[in-house]
Enzyme design. Structure first.
Site, PDB file in Angstrom:
ATOM      1  N   ASP A  43      -4.665   3.415  -1.502  1.00  0.00           N
ATOM      2  CA  ASP A  43      -5.723   3.675  -0.513  1.00  0.00           C
ATOM      3  C   ASP A  43      -6.279   5.080  -0.708  1.00  0.00           C
ATOM      4  O   ASP A  43      -5.629   6.066  -0.363  1.00  0.00           O
ATOM      5  CB  ASP A  43      -5.153   3.530   0.901  1.00  0.00           C
ATOM      6  CG  ASP A  43      -5.006   2.081   1.289  1.00  0.00           C
ATOM      7  OD1 ASP A  43      -3.921   1.690   1.746  1.00  0.00           O
ATOM      8  OD2 ASP A  43      -5.983   1.338   1.127  1.00  0.00           O
ATOM      9  N   HIS A  79      -1.201  -1.274  -4.195  1.00  0.00           N
ATOM     10  CA  HIS A  79      -2.494  -0.955  -3.559  1.00  0.00           C
ATOM     11  C   HIS A  79      -2.543   0.540  -3.277  1.00  0.00           C
ATOM     12  O   HIS A  79      -1.649   1.086  -2.616  1.00  0.00           O
ATOM     13  CB  HIS A  79      -2.604  -1.756  -2.256  1.00  0.00           C
ATOM     14  CG  HIS A  79      -3.915  -1.658  -1.546  1.00  0.00           C
ATOM     15  ND1 HIS A  79      -5.011  -2.425  -1.890  1.00  0.00           N
ATOM     16  CD2 HIS A  79      -4.300  -0.881  -0.499  1.00  0.00           C
ATOM     17  CE1 HIS A  79      -6.014  -2.120  -1.065  1.00  0.00           C
ATOM     18  NE2 HIS A  79      -5.608  -1.193  -0.214  1.00  0.00           N
ATOM     19  N   SER A 113       0.841  -1.201   0.000  1.00  0.00           N
ATOM     20  CA  SER A 113       0.000   0.000   0.000  1.00  0.00           C
ATOM     21  C   SER A 113       0.876   1.251   0.000  1.00  0.00           C
ATOM     22  O   SER A 113       1.703   1.426   0.919  1.00  0.00           O
ATOM     23  CB  SER A 113      -0.883   0.014   1.245  1.00  0.00           C
ATOM     24  OG  SER A 113      -1.382   1.336   1.456  1.00  0.00           O
ATOM     25  N   HIS A 172      -8.445   0.952  -3.648  1.00  0.00           N
ATOM     26  CA  HIS A 172      -9.340   0.727  -2.503  1.00  0.00           C
ATOM     27  C   HIS A 172     -10.018   2.048  -2.187  1.00  0.00           C
ATOM     28  O   HIS A 172      -9.390   2.969  -1.664  1.00  0.00           O
ATOM     29  CB  HIS A 172      -8.482   0.232  -1.325  1.00  0.00           C
ATOM     30  CG  HIS A 172      -9.215   0.067  -0.035  1.00  0.00           C
ATOM     31  ND1 HIS A 172      -8.547  -0.147   1.159  1.00  0.00           N
ATOM     32  CD2 HIS A 172     -10.533   0.057   0.281  1.00  0.00           C
ATOM     33  CE1 HIS A 172      -9.436  -0.262   2.136  1.00  0.00           C
ATOM     34  NE2 HIS A 172     -10.645  -0.143   1.633  1.00  0.00           N
ATOM     35  N   GLY A 193       1.325  -2.018   4.132  1.00  0.00           N
ATOM     36  CA  GLY A 193       1.913  -0.691   3.939  1.00  0.00           C
ATOM     37  C   GLY A 193       3.193  -0.590   4.753  1.00  0.00           C
ATOM     38  O   GLY A 193       4.311  -0.665   4.248  1.00  0.00           O
ATOM     39  N   GLY A 215      -2.471   3.918   8.151  1.00  0.00           N
ATOM     40  CA  GLY A 215      -1.585   2.760   8.165  1.00  0.00           C
ATOM     41  C   GLY A 215      -1.000   2.599   9.560  1.00  0.00           C
ATOM     42  O   GLY A 215      -1.230   3.414  10.458  1.00  0.00           O
ATOM     43  N   ASP A 274      -6.439  -6.364   4.581  1.00  0.00           N
ATOM     44  CA  ASP A 274      -5.767  -5.068   4.587  1.00  0.00           C
ATOM     45  C   ASP A 274      -5.781  -4.474   5.990  1.00  0.00           C
ATOM     46  O   ASP A 274      -6.849  -4.245   6.558  1.00  0.00           O
ATOM     47  CB  ASP A 274      -6.544  -4.153   3.617  1.00  0.00           C
ATOM     48  CG  ASP A 274      -5.985  -2.749   3.522  1.00  0.00           C
ATOM     49  OD1 ASP A 274      -6.522  -1.980   2.713  1.00  0.00           O
ATOM     50  OD2 ASP A 274      -5.041  -2.419   4.256  1.00  0.00           O
ATOM     51  N   MET A 289      -8.808   7.954   0.194  1.00  0.00           N
ATOM     52  CA  MET A 289      -9.601   8.370   1.353  1.00  0.00           C
ATOM     53  C   MET A 289     -10.095   9.807   1.138  1.00  0.00           C
ATOM     54  O   MET A 289      -9.359  10.652   0.642  1.00  0.00           O
ATOM     55  CB  MET A 289      -8.743   8.290   2.617  1.00  0.00           C
ATOM     56  CG  MET A 289      -8.171   6.913   2.866  1.00  0.00           C
ATOM     57  SD  MET A 289      -7.194   6.897   4.391  1.00  0.00           S
ATOM     58  CE  MET A 289      -6.442   5.270   4.249  1.00  0.00           C
ATOM     59  N   MET A 330     -12.046   4.259  -0.118  1.00  0.00           N
ATOM     60  CA  MET A 330     -12.621   4.534   1.197  1.00  0.00           C
ATOM     61  C   MET A 330     -13.259   5.925   1.135  1.00  0.00           C
ATOM     62  O   MET A 330     -12.781   6.894   1.744  1.00  0.00           O
ATOM     63  CB  MET A 330     -11.539   4.465   2.287  1.00  0.00           C
ATOM     64  CG  MET A 330     -11.051   3.054   2.551  1.00  0.00           C
ATOM     65  SD  MET A 330      -9.537   2.989   3.513  1.00  0.00           S
ATOM     66  CE  MET A 330      -8.352   3.081   2.169  1.00  0.00           C
ATOM     67  N   MET A 354     -11.356  -5.948   5.960  1.00  0.00           N
ATOM     68  CA  MET A 354     -10.541  -4.963   6.681  1.00  0.00           C
ATOM     69  C   MET A 354     -10.156  -5.536   8.042  1.00  0.00           C
ATOM     70  O   MET A 354     -11.021  -5.982   8.802  1.00  0.00           O
ATOM     71  CB  MET A 354     -11.302  -3.657   6.865  1.00  0.00           C
ATOM     72  CG  MET A 354     -11.530  -2.879   5.565  1.00  0.00           C
ATOM     73  SD  MET A 354     -10.027  -2.557   4.645  1.00  0.00           S
ATOM     74  CE  MET A 354      -9.148  -1.496   5.801  1.00  0.00           C
TER      75      MET A 354
HETATM   76  C1  DX5 Z   1      -6.759   1.465   5.697  1.00  0.00           C
HETATM   77  C2  DX5 Z   1      -5.549   1.244   4.845  1.00  0.00           C
HETATM   78  C3  DX5 Z   1      -4.360   0.619   5.613  1.00  0.00           C
HETATM   79  C4  DX5 Z   1      -3.176   0.340   4.721  1.00  0.00           C
HETATM   80  C5  DX5 Z   1      -2.306  -0.766   5.283  1.00  0.00           C
HETATM   81  O1  DX5 Z   1      -6.541   2.334   6.678  1.00  0.00           O
HETATM   82  O2  DX5 Z   1      -5.977   0.400   3.835  1.00  0.00           O
HETATM   83  O3  DX5 Z   1      -4.829  -0.574   6.177  1.00  0.00           O
HETATM   84  O4  DX5 Z   1      -3.590  -0.072   3.506  1.00  0.00           O
HETATM   85  O5  DX5 Z   1      -1.624  -0.243   6.335  1.00  0.00           O
HETATM   86  P1  DX5 Z   1      -0.603  -1.117   7.231  1.00  0.00           P
HETATM   87  O6  DX5 Z   1      -0.110  -2.267   6.389  1.00  0.00           O
HETATM   88  O7  DX5 Z   1       0.483  -0.141   7.574  1.00  0.00           O
HETATM   89  O8  DX5 Z   1      -1.410  -1.586   8.390  1.00  0.00           O
HETATM   90 ZN    ZN Z   2      -6.473  -0.473   1.553  1.00  0.00          ZN
END
Ligand code: DX5
Ligand code: ZN
Length: 219
Positions: free
Chosen positions: A35, A33, A8, A66, A197, A144, A175, A37, A68, A137
């Site tokens: 993310d 990936h 990510s 993804h 990530g 992250g 994720d 937001m 969000m 999730m």
């Molecule tokens: C949602 C994001 C995070 C990210 C992964 O908040 O989707 O989950 O991708 O983050 P890590 O791998 O650092 O938990």
């Molecule tokens: Zn994600």
């Protein structure tokens, strides 16, 4: 089924995003990936279609987007035209989820459906034939570096059963908090696509070492 590692870029060094994507590619990542937001569905604001295009243009890796965001159906075309291979939308954001999933495929991308930790996955019983990917999730989305939530394990097992019952070959993606310590139990529960990530872009020995550590934990 091949195990997919999907770094990510939320945790990447955005000053040098292109070279971070290339380093992930060289380090053995299977996709990138992104993310997305919007500061409404989740507290954070991150990336738009231009960043998807930048990732797409930086390597030959597929870009896994993804969303969000609220009202994702309004943005599907822009993200897919920017280069998204898969677009995953949140069950919680779509009153017309059946139609929204159909739209992703009609626009030429693979359709992903994702559920927050607190959302039951029962709806998948009627949506299984519309999805190519189910994202569970394992953190509450927005940031992250959060701790893996074990509640995800029972949901992955449940999704695995539902997909089998529906003769679906959709892939299960997870994720949030995926590290070399958590990835094996997530694999055993039925996941085959792992978003990471911090474990990749934040690995002290670098991106390739981060990916190698995840694969070693599965060996
Ligand atoms: C949602 C994001 C995070 C990210 C992964 O908040 O989707 O989950 O991708 O983050 P890590 O791998 O650092 O938990
Ligand atoms: Zn994600």
């Amino acid at each position: 089924m091949k195990t997919i590692i999907s770094p990510s870029i939320l945790s990447a060094d955005l000053k040098i995003l292109g070279s971070q994507v290339r380093a992930a590619r060289e380090g053995g990542a299977d996709e990138i990936h992104v993310d997305v937001m919007d500061g409404r569905f989740v507290p954070n604001i991150t990336f738009g279609p231009d960043i998807v295009r930048a990732c797409k243009d930086s390597s030959d890796l597929p870009v896994d987007v993804h969303l969000m965001i609220v009202e994702p159906e309004k943005h599907l075309k822009n993200f897919i035209e920017a280069g998204a291979s898969t677009v995953t939308i949140h069950y919680e954001t779509c009153p017309h989820i059946h139609r929204s999933l159909q739209s992703i495929r009609e626009l030429g991308a693979k359709a992903g459906l994702t559920f927050n930790p607190g959302t039951p996955v029962d709806a998948l019983n009627i949506l299984a034939d519309l999805v190519d990917q189910v994202l569970i999730m394992s953190v509450n989305p927005g940031f992250g570096g959060q701790k893996f939530l074990p509640i995800a394990l029972q949901k992955i097992k449940q999704v695995n059963e539902i997909l089998k019952d529906n003769d679906s070959n959709a892939i299960i993606q997870v994720d949030g908090g995926i590290t070399s310590d958590t990835i094996l139990e997530v694999y055993r529960a039925g996941a085959r696509n792992f978003v990471a990530g911090t474990a990749v872009f934040g690995h002290p020995e670098g991106i390739a070492a981060g990916i190698a550590a995840l694969r070693a934990a599965l060996a």
